[in-house]
Design a protein around this motif. Sequence first.
Motif, PDB file in Angstrom:
ATOM      1  N   SER A  99     -63.688  24.308  -1.617  1.00 36.99           N
ATOM      2  CA  SER A  99     -65.004  23.541  -2.256  1.00 36.99           C
ATOM      3  C   SER A  99     -66.515  23.320  -1.347  1.00 36.99           C
ATOM      4  N   LEU A 100     -66.630  23.107   0.405  1.00 35.79           N
ATOM      5  CA  LEU A 100     -67.804  23.527   0.783  1.00 35.79           C
ATOM      6  C   LEU A 100     -68.297  25.077   0.511  1.00 35.79           C
ATOM      7  N   ARG A 101     -67.916  25.739   0.644  1.00 36.01           N
ATOM      8  CA  ARG A 101     -68.049  26.784   0.766  1.00 36.01           C
ATOM      9  C   ARG A 101     -68.325  27.483  -0.609  1.00 36.01           C
ATOM     10  N   GLU A 102     -67.980  26.771  -1.729  1.00 35.40           N
ATOM     11  CA  GLU A 102     -68.011  27.160  -2.808  1.00 35.40           C
ATOM     12  C   GLU A 102     -69.729  26.480  -3.741  1.00 35.40           C
ATOM     13  N   SER A 103     -70.081  25.150  -2.498  1.00 35.27           N
ATOM     14  CA  SER A 103     -70.891  24.149  -3.099  1.00 35.27           C
ATOM     15  C   SER A 103     -72.332  25.411  -1.778  1.00 35.27           C
ATOM     16  N   SER A 104     -71.963  25.266  -1.182  1.00 31.17           N
ATOM     17  CA  SER A 104     -72.870  26.327   0.117  1.00 31.17           C
ATOM     18  C   SER A 104     -73.156  27.703  -0.876  1.00 31.17           C
ATOM     19  N   LEU A 105     -72.456  28.661  -1.511  1.00 26.91           N
ATOM     20  CA  LEU A 105     -72.880  29.667  -1.747  1.00 26.91           C
ATOM     21  C   LEU A 105     -74.000  29.266  -3.166  1.00 26.91           C
ATOM     22  N   ASN A 106     -73.008  28.011  -4.316  1.00 27.52           N
ATOM     23  CA  ASN A 106     -74.559  28.560  -5.552  1.00 27.52           C
ATOM     24  C   ASN A 106     -75.647  27.581  -4.575  1.00 27.52           C
ATOM     25  N   GLN A 107     -75.646  27.069  -3.483  1.00 27.22           N
ATOM     26  CA  GLN A 107     -76.804  26.631  -3.530  1.00 27.22           C
ATOM     27  C   GLN A 107     -77.769  28.228  -3.242  1.00 27.22           C
ATOM     28  N   LEU A 108     -76.783  28.734  -1.935  1.00 29.82           N
ATOM     29  CA  LEU A 108     -77.462  30.225  -1.444  1.00 29.82           C
ATOM     30  C   LEU A 108     -78.199  30.844  -2.863  1.00 29.82           C
ATOM     31  N   LYS A 109     -77.379  30.989  -3.641  1.00 31.34           N
ATOM     32  CA  LYS A 109     -77.018  31.642  -5.375  1.00 31.34           C
ATOM     33  C   LYS A 109     -78.592  31.414  -5.797  1.00 31.34           C
ATOM     34  N   SER A 110     -78.560  29.343  -5.567  1.00 24.63           N
ATOM     35  CA  SER A 110     -79.681  29.129  -6.462  1.00 24.63           C
ATOM     36  C   SER A 110     -81.276  29.306  -6.264  1.00 24.63           C
ATOM     37  N   TRP A 111     -81.394  30.250  -4.494  1.00 26.86           N
ATOM     38  CA  TRP A 111     -82.614  29.732  -4.213  1.00 26.86           C
ATOM     39  C   TRP A 111     -83.274  31.588  -4.559  1.00 26.86           C
ATOM     40  N   LYS A 112     -82.469  32.344  -4.910  1.00 21.33           N
ATOM     41  CA  LYS A 112     -82.792  33.818  -5.579  1.00 21.33           C
ATOM     42  C   LYS A 112     -83.826  33.829  -4.705  1.00 21.33           C
ATOM     43  N   LEU A 113     -83.276  34.345  -3.940  1.00 20.19           N
ATOM     44  CA  LEU A 113     -83.845  35.071  -2.306  1.00 20.19           C
ATOM     45  C   LEU A 113     -84.488  36.021  -2.401  1.00 20.19           C
ATOM     46  N   SER A 114     -85.927  36.213  -1.917  1.00 20.34           N
ATOM     47  CA  SER A 114     -86.767  37.598  -1.754  1.00 20.34           C
ATOM     48  C   SER A 114     -86.416  38.389  -0.862  1.00 20.34           C
ATOM     49  N   GLU A 115     -87.240  39.191  -0.513  1.00 25.88           N
ATOM     50  CA  GLU A 115     -87.388  40.293   0.925  1.00 25.88           C
ATOM     51  C   GLU A 115     -88.040  39.300   2.008  1.00 25.88           C
ATOM     52  N   GLU A 116     -89.460  38.222   1.677  1.00 20.94           N
ATOM     53  CA  GLU A 116     -89.871  38.531   2.128  1.00 20.94           C
ATOM     54  C   GLU A 116     -89.619  36.604   2.536  1.00 20.94           C
ATOM     55  N   ASP A 117     -89.051  36.396   1.545  1.00 24.15           N
ATOM     56  CA  ASP A 117     -87.904  34.868   2.331  1.00 24.15           C
ATOM     57  C   ASP A 117     -86.480  35.250   3.166  1.00 24.15           C
ATOM     58  N   LEU A 118     -86.198  36.082   2.792  1.00 22.62           N
ATOM     59  CA  LEU A 118     -85.199  36.864   3.865  1.00 22.62           C
ATOM     60  C   LEU A 118     -86.254  37.192   5.199  1.00 22.62           C
ATOM     61  N   ASP A 119     -87.155  37.335   5.662  1.00 24.14           N
ATOM     62  CA  ASP A 119     -88.176  37.860   6.465  1.00 24.14           C
ATOM     63  C   ASP A 119     -89.055  36.426   7.398  1.00 24.14           C
ATOM     64  N   LYS A 120     -88.281  35.133   6.754  1.00 20.98           N
ATOM     65  CA  LYS A 120     -89.052  34.057   6.945  1.00 20.98           C
ATOM     66  C   LYS A 120     -87.786  33.858   8.702  1.00 20.98           C
ATOM     67  N   ILE A 121     -88.489  32.849   9.105  1.00 24.09           N
ATOM     68  CA  ILE A 121     -88.302  32.551  10.566  1.00 24.09           C
ATOM     69  C   ILE A 121     -87.298  30.937  10.767  1.00 24.09           C
ATOM     70  N   GLY A 122     -86.638  30.482  11.167  1.00 23.36           N
ATOM     71  CA  GLY A 122     -86.483  29.192  11.931  1.00 23.36           C
ATOM     72  C   GLY A 122     -86.112  29.353  13.976  1.00 23.36           C
ATOM     73  N   VAL A 123     -86.044  28.271  14.651  1.00 23.40           N
ATOM     74  CA  VAL A 123     -86.348  28.628  15.671  1.00 23.40           C
ATOM     75  C   VAL A 123     -84.754  28.124  16.540  1.00 23.40           C
ATOM     76  N   HIS A 124     -83.859  28.961  16.795  1.00 19.31           N
ATOM     77  CA  HIS A 124     -82.906  28.461  17.151  1.00 19.31           C
ATOM     78  C   HIS A 124     -82.308  27.819  18.283  1.00 19.31           C
ATOM     79  N   PRO A 125     -82.410  26.767  18.388  1.00 14.51           N
ATOM     80  CA  PRO A 125     -82.540  26.018  20.558  1.00 14.51           C
ATOM     81  C   PRO A 125     -81.900  26.936  21.322  1.00 14.51           C
ATOM     82  N   ASP A 126     -81.369  27.911  21.242  1.00  9.43           N
ATOM     83  CA  ASP A 126     -80.956  28.809  22.613  1.00  9.43           C
ATOM     84  C   ASP A 126     -81.258  30.425  22.279  1.00  9.43           C
ATOM     85  N   LEU A 127     -81.530  30.949  20.799  1.00 12.68           N
ATOM     86  CA  LEU A 127     -82.267  31.973  21.213  1.00 12.68           C
ATOM     87  C   LEU A 127     -83.830  32.044  20.591  1.00 12.68           C
ATOM     88  N   GLY A 128     -83.934  31.211  20.065  1.00 14.39           N
ATOM     89  CA  GLY A 128     -85.308  31.714  19.801  1.00 14.39           C
ATOM     90  C   GLY A 128     -85.077  31.840  18.773  1.00 14.39           C
TER      91      GLY A 128
END
Length: 175
Positions: A99-128
């Motif tokens: 159930s959780l995975r289905e919800s997660s993937l529905n959310q992911l698909k709804s974003w209709k991610l572009s290549e620019e979106d995929l290049d966006k950055i976050g900060v991992h607490p250990d990895l940077g």
Amino acid sequence: MNFNLDKSIKILERTPAVFKTLFYELDANWANINEGPRTWSAYDILGHLIHGEQTDWIPRAEIILGDGSDKTFEPFDRFAQEKLSQGKTMEDLLEEFASLRESSLNQLKSWKLSEEDLDKIGVHPDLGEVSLRQLLSTWTVHDLAHINQMSRVMVKHYANDVGPWKNYIRILKDL
């Protein structure tokens, strides 16, 4: 680069079915086999994957894609399943994960991610700094690694019972 979002989604969609096919209504003993102290059984792995659905992949992707100035992820508790899974059956976990995975993937698909979106950055607490592409690629590899781990644990359970065939089964030769 080999990452392809559609290919990753196809793997991520199948992970719950892999677990369900192997463990639904199977003797609970199989779900609780591990490799020794402080190692994980399929039951533990499934609890870990559930916790990841709740606190890791999509929540971190939302941070990366969000408008907030602080793109730092919350630390992930790799052992949270020890408490979160208490009192639940393997079947409970299998249903919850699906159930959780289905919800997660529905959310992911709804974003209709572009290549620019995929290049966006976050900060991992250990990895940077990490990109969304790296996060989603890691999600896919993480699933496959835990499927491998679960299979390895089950194989090792019968390792001493196969007799001379051990020489023909590579995973047993690597033990």
